[in-house]
Design a protein around this motif. Structure first.
Motif, PDB file in Angstrom:
ATOM      1  N   ALA A  16       0.835  -1.202   0.000  1.00  8.70           N
ATOM      2  CA  ALA A  16       0.000   0.000   0.000  1.00  8.70           C
ATOM      3  C   ALA A  16       0.871   1.254   0.000  1.00  8.70           C
ATOM      4  O   ALA A  16       2.078   1.203   0.267  1.00  8.70           O
ATOM      5  N   SER A  69      -7.901  -0.217  -0.152  1.00  9.01           N
ATOM      6  CA  SER A  69      -6.642  -0.602  -0.798  1.00  9.01           C
ATOM      7  C   SER A  69      -6.688  -2.034  -1.307  1.00  9.01           C
ATOM      8  O   SER A  69      -6.035  -2.382  -2.287  1.00  9.01           O
ATOM      9  N   SER A 374      -4.519   4.249  -3.180  1.00  5.07           N
ATOM     10  CA  SER A 374      -3.486   3.330  -2.701  1.00  5.07           C
ATOM     11  C   SER A 374      -3.610   1.965  -3.377  1.00  5.07           C
ATOM     12  O   SER A 374      -2.600   1.355  -3.749  1.00  5.07           O
TER      13      SER A 374
END
Length: 391
Positions: A16, A69, A374
């Motif tokens: 991430a 994410s 992300s």
């Protein structure tokens, strides 16, 4: 179960965008310090309530960041019809008893009895709208191979105008309505739409605004919000009250400010600085921490926006690129308009400063949007530097 959770967190930490998350957390903590000062006049209970809600929203936001994410956007967009239905229905909930009005008279919030805070449908729909618009643009580019024709421009603009009309017509909240419009403009420009359609759109919008003013269709309060920008002495106790007080506070801070929790207007009683913990949090910063403190705010927001655009540049697919551009556009518009409001060069349209202004649902959805970015970075190809191995 525990091992599964550990594996997910390990994967998140490795892949991430922790730099983006760190910037978001830094901006939020700075904002919480400003909110604490802005609500100090309410007594210790007021500080605990507002800072506590913001802190809880930050924790939930980090969880949302991690979840988003991990989300597979391509898989999600296979059910795009459900997202369209969600946008329509979620905004329509404002027409139910759950819809509540703010101090401007706009019905822009949902208050559910089982939640300790209100939810702004526009904050959530900004994310789903961006995803849908990005998918639509990618389809026109990759499948139809047509971004220049009038039907293609009409399709994308129609999607945006329909959502804007639905939301503004129900809520009366023009500020978030214009945010949708700016997101559309940036994404369509990056996608490669012909400039002639932008010229036509701006000309048509200008003509529509002029006609609404000439025919008396635009409310007087909205006209006055623009009029005070050109004459700061006009209606200083009415349409210009908030910005007159905000500019007074902002200008009195000088280079280094009057001191944290020492601002004359910020620490005065009710009415001295309206909406000091929401719309005019930047004025609190300017009064107490001066121009230096304001530059730190701008630098943090600029760093977040640049980080999002860097992810857009390296995105694996056009869809991912457009999503990041849409998220960056949302941040840019809200930042410029909010700071412009405080500087008395933009009309007051109720847009808060991202990550800094008080607002639980707003902060939570901002972290969710950053989580989407992300996730896109996680799936983007690694850029190799000459002479250095991957690792």
């Amino acid at each position: 179960m525990w091992n599964r959770l550990k594996a997910i967190l390990a994967d998140f930490i490795q892949q991430a965008d922790l730099v983006l998350l760190g910037l978001c957390c830094a901006a939020t903590l700075y904002g919480m310090a400003l909110i604490a000062s802005a609500t100090r006049y309410l007594n210790i209970g007021g500080i605990v309530r507002y800072v506590g809600v913001q802190g809880a929203a930050m924790v939930l936001g980090i969880c949302a960041y991690i979840f988003m994410s991990m989300l597979d956007l391509e898989r999600l967009m296979r059910r795009w019809k459900w997202l369209v239905a969600f946008n329509v229905v979620f905004i329509a909930l404002l027409l139910t008893p759950f819809g509540v009005s703010d101090n401007t008279g706009n019905t822009a919030w949902l208050k559910f009895p089982f939640l300790p805070f209100s939810i702004g449908p526009a904050e959530v729909v900004k994310i789903t709208f961006t995803l849908l618009l990005a998918k639509q643009l990618e389809w026109l580019r990759e499948v139809k191979r047509d971004l220049k024709s009038f039907p293609s421009a009409l399709m994308v603009a129609g999607h945006t105008i329909a959502l804007m009309g639905w939301y503004v017509g129900i809520s009366g909240d023009m500020g978030n309505g214009l945010t949708f419009f700016f997101i559309f403009l940036c994404m369509a420009f990056v996608a490669g739409f012909a400039l002639r359609w932008f010229v036509l759109l701006f000309a048509g919008s200008g003509a529509a605004i002029a006609a609404s003013v000439a025919l008396g269709l635009m409310p007087d309060y909205m006209i006055n919000r623009f009029r005070v920008l050109f004459d700061h002495s006009y209606d200083t106790l009415g349409a210009g009250w908030q910005q007159t007080r905000g500019l007074l506070a902002l200008g009195s801070g000088g280079l280094f400010g009057q001191g944290y929790m020492q601002g004359t207007q910020t620490q005065a009683g009710e009415g001295s600085l309206p909406a000091r913990h929401t719309d005019f949090i930047f004025c609190v910063c300017g009064e107490e921490l001066g121009m230096i403190g304001c530059l730190v705010v701008i630098a943090l927001l600029a760093a977040i926006i640049i980080r999002v655009l860097l992810v857009a540049r390296r995105a694996e697919t056009p869809f991912h690129c457009y999503v990041c551009v849409g998220v960056a556009a949302m941040l840019i518009f809200q930042t410029v308009v909010n700071i412009g409001m405080c500087l008395f060069v933009m009309p007051v349209i109720g847009l808060t400063l991202p990550f800094f202004s008080y607002g639980g649902s707003s902060l939570l959805t901002l972290y969710a949007a950053m989580g989407v970015v992300s996730g896109i970075k996680k799936r983007s190809p690694v850029v190799r530097r000459p002479g250095r191995p991957l690792g």
